[in-house]
Design a protein around this motif. Sequence first.
Motif, PDB file in Angstrom:
ATOM      1  N   GLU A 268       4.538   0.025  -8.236  1.00 57.92           N
ATOM      2  CA  GLU A 268       3.163  -0.117  -7.757  1.00 57.92           C
ATOM      3  C   GLU A 268       2.337  -0.748  -8.872  1.00 57.92           C
ATOM      4  O   GLU A 268       2.321  -0.250  -9.994  1.00 57.92           O
ATOM      5  CB  GLU A 268       2.598   1.253  -7.389  1.00 57.92           C
TER       6      GLU A 268
ATOM      7  N   ASN B  66      -3.036  -2.713  -6.694  1.00 58.43           N
ATOM      8  CA  ASN B  66      -2.716  -1.694  -5.708  1.00 58.43           C
ATOM      9  C   ASN B  66      -1.727  -2.213  -4.656  1.00 58.43           C
ATOM     10  O   ASN B  66      -1.919  -2.022  -3.462  1.00 58.43           O
ATOM     11  CB  ASN B  66      -3.981  -1.153  -5.047  1.00 58.43           C
ATOM     12  N   LYS B  67      -0.688  -2.893  -5.130  1.00 57.99           N
ATOM     13  CA  LYS B  67       0.361  -3.428  -4.264  1.00 57.99           C
ATOM     14  C   LYS B  67       1.714  -3.198  -4.920  1.00 57.99           C
ATOM     15  O   LYS B  67       1.809  -3.059  -6.132  1.00 57.99           O
ATOM     16  CB  LYS B  67       0.173  -4.923  -4.037  1.00 57.99           C
ATOM     17  N   GLN B  68       2.742  -3.200  -4.093  1.00 63.05           N
ATOM     18  CA  GLN B  68       4.098  -3.142  -4.636  1.00 63.05           C
ATOM     19  C   GLN B  68       4.487  -4.519  -5.146  1.00 63.05           C
ATOM     20  O   GLN B  68       4.259  -5.522  -4.470  1.00 63.05           O
ATOM     21  CB  GLN B  68       5.101  -2.703  -3.575  1.00 63.05           C
TER      22      GLN B  68
ATOM     23  N   SER C 252       5.247  -6.255   0.304  1.00 65.21           N
ATOM     24  CA  SER C 252       4.113  -5.358   0.086  1.00 65.21           C
ATOM     25  C   SER C 252       3.999  -4.271   1.127  1.00 65.21           C
ATOM     26  O   SER C 252       4.577  -4.275   2.148  1.00 65.21           O
ATOM     27  CB  SER C 252       2.820  -6.145   0.044  1.00 65.21           C
TER      28      SER C 252
END
Length: 88
Positions: A46, A51-53, A88
Amino acid sequence: MDFSTFSKKLANEINAQHTEYDSNHSVFIVPLPDERFQTVIVRVVEHPKFNKQVLKITSKISYITEQIDYPSVLAASTEFIHMLPGLS
């Protein structure tokens, strides 16, 4: 797309050996010229800023002949984010 499917497809495309440690962690052995190989470790993590994979890719670094300020290069690379469709 899940990471396992992505890893298997990538390994096939680049003719690499692939070992899946878990659903978020894979190792690739990538063939290079002159019968050499490169080990690449890929993890899904993360990204706190976005705030994303994202994929965290690490590999062994070999000897060099130039003077490069690696800490500066690594620090600058934290500002880059490469989005892969479907991850994502």
